[in-house]
Design a protein around this motif. Sequence first.
Motif, PDB file in Angstrom:
ATOM      1  N   ASN A   1     -18.169 -45.954  81.502  1.00  0.00           N
ATOM      2  CA  ASN A   1     -19.383 -45.183  81.648  1.00  0.00           C
ATOM      3  C   ASN A   1     -20.039 -44.741  80.445  1.00  0.00           C
ATOM      4  O   ASN A   1     -19.604 -43.981  79.798  1.00  0.00           O
ATOM      5  CB  ASN A   1     -19.082 -44.155  82.538  1.00  0.00           C
ATOM      6  CG  ASN A   1     -20.180 -43.894  83.815  1.00  0.00           C
ATOM      7  OD1 ASN A   1     -21.015 -44.663  83.915  1.00  0.00           O
ATOM      8  ND2 ASN A   1     -19.913 -42.910  84.724  1.00  0.00           N
ATOM      9  N   LYS A   2     -21.089 -45.075  80.018  1.00  0.00           N
ATOM     10  CA  LYS A   2     -21.698 -45.061  78.621  1.00  0.00           C
ATOM     11  C   LYS A   2     -22.444 -43.576  79.080  1.00  0.00           C
ATOM     12  O   LYS A   2     -23.508 -43.823  79.552  1.00  0.00           O
ATOM     13  CB  LYS A   2     -22.623 -46.172  78.191  1.00  0.00           C
ATOM     14  CG  LYS A   2     -23.204 -45.550  76.658  1.00  0.00           C
ATOM     15  CD  LYS A   2     -23.876 -46.907  76.282  1.00  0.00           C
ATOM     16  CE  LYS A   2     -24.612 -46.303  74.850  1.00  0.00           C
ATOM     17  NZ  LYS A   2     -25.291 -47.387  74.378  1.00  0.00           N
ATOM     18  N   GLN A   3     -22.315 -42.661  78.353  1.00  0.00           N
ATOM     19  CA  GLN A   3     -23.205 -41.305  78.617  1.00  0.00           C
ATOM     20  C   GLN A   3     -24.470 -41.425  77.654  1.00  0.00           C
ATOM     21  O   GLN A   3     -24.397 -41.882  76.216  1.00  0.00           O
ATOM     22  CB  GLN A   3     -22.586 -40.016  78.038  1.00  0.00           C
ATOM     23  CG  GLN A   3     -21.864 -39.564  79.200  1.00  0.00           C
ATOM     24  CD  GLN A   3     -21.373 -38.110  78.952  1.00  0.00           C
ATOM     25  OE1 GLN A   3     -21.153 -37.813  77.710  1.00  0.00           O
ATOM     26  NE2 GLN A   3     -21.747 -37.138  79.840  1.00  0.00           N
ATOM     27  N   ILE A   4     -25.471 -41.280  78.212  1.00  0.00           N
ATOM     28  CA  ILE A   4     -26.891 -41.511  77.546  1.00  0.00           C
ATOM     29  C   ILE A   4     -27.320 -39.851  77.314  1.00  0.00           C
ATOM     30  O   ILE A   4     -27.625 -39.191  78.108  1.00  0.00           O
ATOM     31  CB  ILE A   4     -27.973 -42.149  78.509  1.00  0.00           C
ATOM     32  CG1 ILE A   4     -27.502 -43.575  78.462  1.00  0.00           C
ATOM     33  CG2 ILE A   4     -29.477 -42.091  77.754  1.00  0.00           C
ATOM     34  CD1 ILE A   4     -28.367 -44.558  79.324  1.00  0.00           C
ATOM     35  N   ALA A   5     -27.805 -39.787  75.976  1.00  0.00           N
ATOM     36  CA  ALA A   5     -28.282 -38.341  75.622  1.00  0.00           C
ATOM     37  C   ALA A   5     -29.785 -38.285  76.404  1.00  0.00           C
ATOM     38  O   ALA A   5     -30.662 -39.234  76.399  1.00  0.00           O
ATOM     39  CB  ALA A   5     -28.398 -38.215  73.944  1.00  0.00           C
ATOM     40  N   PRO A   6     -29.940 -37.129  76.919  1.00  0.00           N
ATOM     41  CA  PRO A   6     -31.111 -36.802  77.618  1.00  0.00           C
ATOM     42  C   PRO A   6     -32.444 -36.842  76.622  1.00  0.00           C
ATOM     43  O   PRO A   6     -32.155 -36.582  75.288  1.00  0.00           O
ATOM     44  CB  PRO A   6     -31.100 -35.422  78.198  1.00  0.00           C
ATOM     45  CG  PRO A   6     -29.859 -34.798  77.171  1.00  0.00           C
ATOM     46  CD  PRO A   6     -29.189 -35.725  76.939  1.00  0.00           C
ATOM     47  N   PRO A   7     -33.561 -37.356  76.937  1.00  0.00           N
ATOM     48  CA  PRO A   7     -34.778 -37.327  76.165  1.00  0.00           C
ATOM     49  C   PRO A   7     -35.125 -36.083  75.826  1.00  0.00           C
ATOM     50  O   PRO A   7     -34.789 -34.938  76.534  1.00  0.00           O
ATOM     51  CB  PRO A   7     -35.757 -38.085  77.036  1.00  0.00           C
ATOM     52  CG  PRO A   7     -35.221 -37.895  78.351  1.00  0.00           C
ATOM     53  CD  PRO A   7     -33.794 -37.697  78.477  1.00  0.00           C
ATOM     54  N   ILE A   8     -35.775 -35.880  74.805  1.00  0.00           N
ATOM     55  CA  ILE A   8     -36.485 -34.729  74.030  1.00  0.00           C
ATOM     56  C   ILE A   8     -37.727 -34.993  73.820  1.00  0.00           C
ATOM     57  O   ILE A   8     -38.418 -35.957  73.327  1.00  0.00           O
ATOM     58  CB  ILE A   8     -36.004 -34.439  72.631  1.00  0.00           C
ATOM     59  CG1 ILE A   8     -34.275 -34.041  72.668  1.00  0.00           C
ATOM     60  CG2 ILE A   8     -36.601 -33.356  72.011  1.00  0.00           C
ATOM     61  CD1 ILE A   8     -33.722 -33.977  71.329  1.00  0.00           C
ATOM     62  N   VAL A   9     -38.566 -34.165  74.404  1.00  0.00           N
ATOM     63  CA  VAL A   9     -40.021 -34.081  74.518  1.00  0.00           C
ATOM     64  C   VAL A   9     -40.333 -32.825  73.719  1.00  0.00           C
ATOM     65  O   VAL A   9     -40.000 -31.681  73.659  1.00  0.00           O
ATOM     66  CB  VAL A   9     -40.598 -33.810  75.915  1.00  0.00           C
ATOM     67  CG1 VAL A   9     -42.144 -33.678  75.735  1.00  0.00           C
ATOM     68  CG2 VAL A   9     -40.189 -35.131  76.774  1.00  0.00           C
ATOM     69  N   GLY A  10     -41.120 -33.300  72.397  1.00  0.00           N
ATOM     70  CA  GLY A  10     -41.483 -32.194  71.484  1.00  0.00           C
ATOM     71  C   GLY A  10     -43.009 -32.190  71.479  1.00  0.00           C
ATOM     72  O   GLY A  10     -43.976 -33.065  72.129  1.00  0.00           O
ATOM     73  N   VAL A  11     -43.413 -31.317  70.760  1.00  0.00           N
ATOM     74  CA  VAL A  11     -45.000 -30.939  70.290  1.00  0.00           C
ATOM     75  C   VAL A  11     -45.116 -30.901  68.627  1.00  0.00           C
ATOM     76  O   VAL A  11     -44.276 -30.244  68.211  1.00  0.00           O
ATOM     77  CB  VAL A  11     -45.529 -30.079  71.007  1.00  0.00           C
ATOM     78  CG1 VAL A  11     -45.095 -28.587  70.610  1.00  0.00           C
ATOM     79  CG2 VAL A  11     -47.269 -29.790  70.921  1.00  0.00           C
ATOM     80  N   GLY A  12     -46.070 -31.566  68.483  1.00  0.00           N
ATOM     81  CA  GLY A  12     -46.506 -31.328  66.687  1.00  0.00           C
ATOM     82  C   GLY A  12     -47.988 -30.773  66.727  1.00  0.00           C
ATOM     83  O   GLY A  12     -48.818 -31.473  67.447  1.00  0.00           O
ATOM     84  N   VAL A  13     -48.020 -30.017  66.184  1.00  0.00           N
ATOM     85  CA  VAL A  13     -49.394 -29.052  66.104  1.00  0.00           C
ATOM     86  C   VAL A  13     -50.129 -29.429  64.495  1.00  0.00           C
ATOM     87  O   VAL A  13     -49.763 -28.929  63.760  1.00  0.00           O
ATOM     88  CB  VAL A  13     -49.204 -27.634  66.268  1.00  0.00           C
ATOM     89  CG1 VAL A  13     -50.902 -27.155  66.576  1.00  0.00           C
ATOM     90  CG2 VAL A  13     -48.381 -27.236  67.245  1.00  0.00           C
ATOM     91  N   LEU A  14     -51.106 -30.209  64.819  1.00  0.00           N
ATOM     92  CA  LEU A  14     -51.821 -30.705  63.700  1.00  0.00           C
ATOM     93  C   LEU A  14     -53.195 -29.584  63.586  1.00  0.00           C
ATOM     94  O   LEU A  14     -53.930 -29.691  64.429  1.00  0.00           O
ATOM     95  CB  LEU A  14     -52.887 -32.242  64.166  1.00  0.00           C
ATOM     96  CG  LEU A  14     -53.782 -32.666  63.026  1.00  0.00           C
ATOM     97  CD1 LEU A  14     -53.043 -32.817  61.790  1.00  0.00           C
ATOM     98  CD2 LEU A  14     -54.607 -33.787  63.517  1.00  0.00           C
ATOM     99  N   VAL A  15     -52.635 -28.504  62.821  1.00  0.00           N
ATOM    100  CA  VAL A  15     -53.748 -27.630  62.457  1.00  0.00           C
ATOM    101  C   VAL A  15     -54.664 -27.930  61.329  1.00  0.00           C
ATOM    102  O   VAL A  15     -54.195 -28.185  60.370  1.00  0.00           O
ATOM    103  CB  VAL A  15     -52.940 -26.015  62.190  1.00  0.00           C
ATOM    104  CG1 VAL A  15     -54.055 -25.133  62.089  1.00  0.00           C
ATOM    105  CG2 VAL A  15     -51.889 -25.910  63.259  1.00  0.00           C
ATOM    106  N   THR A  16     -56.020 -27.842  61.625  1.00  0.00           N
ATOM    107  CA  THR A  16     -56.878 -27.853  60.403  1.00  0.00           C
ATOM    108  C   THR A  16     -57.701 -26.770  60.239  1.00  0.00           C
ATOM    109  O   THR A  16     -57.911 -25.867  61.314  1.00  0.00           O
ATOM    110  CB  THR A  16     -57.725 -29.429  60.997  1.00  0.00           C
ATOM    111  OG1 THR A  16     -58.506 -29.047  62.158  1.00  0.00           O
ATOM    112  CG2 THR A  16     -57.144 -30.526  61.139  1.00  0.00           C
TER     113      THR A  16
END
Length: 155
Positions: free
Chosen positions: A2-17
């Motif tokens: 059984n290969k353990q798969i790391a859970p996905p990560i959902v992120g946000v990047g804020v393009l501030v102008t």
Amino acid sequence: MNKQIAPPIVGVGVLVTRENGQLLLGHRIKAGETPSWCFPGGHVEPNETLPQAARRELQEEAGVSLDEGGEVFGFAMQLTGPRTLMTGGVMLKLAESQLVTEVCEPHNFDEWRWFSPDALPQNLFPATEALIELWLHKRSAPGWIAYPVAESAGA
């Protein structure tokens, strides 16, 4: 086996102008990482939209408080590594009265600075680099794929 798969990560990047087109980048000095320049951002919390996460991260990291706003312009997905990393890019344009930033997490950042898109610093954080390239309509950084959000979406 059984290969353990790391859970996905959902992120946000804020393009501030700001009005003159400059972008806000923080000098990231997080322990265990090579120093780099990056957007405000981080993990998306449960029950948060991407614009909500963007506004929260901007407040937590740079001290800029906004009650509304934020336009999703695309997603960047890292194709290498042990887990799936997906970062949503959210654009926020600040008025002159909102341009004051502060270092709110000195263990992660030592400064915030404004940069022209044609004079960006070296050593960009990988997700930030991928989102900037998407925003500038350039080819994705090696190991990343970008998905622009259609301008007609939600219209």
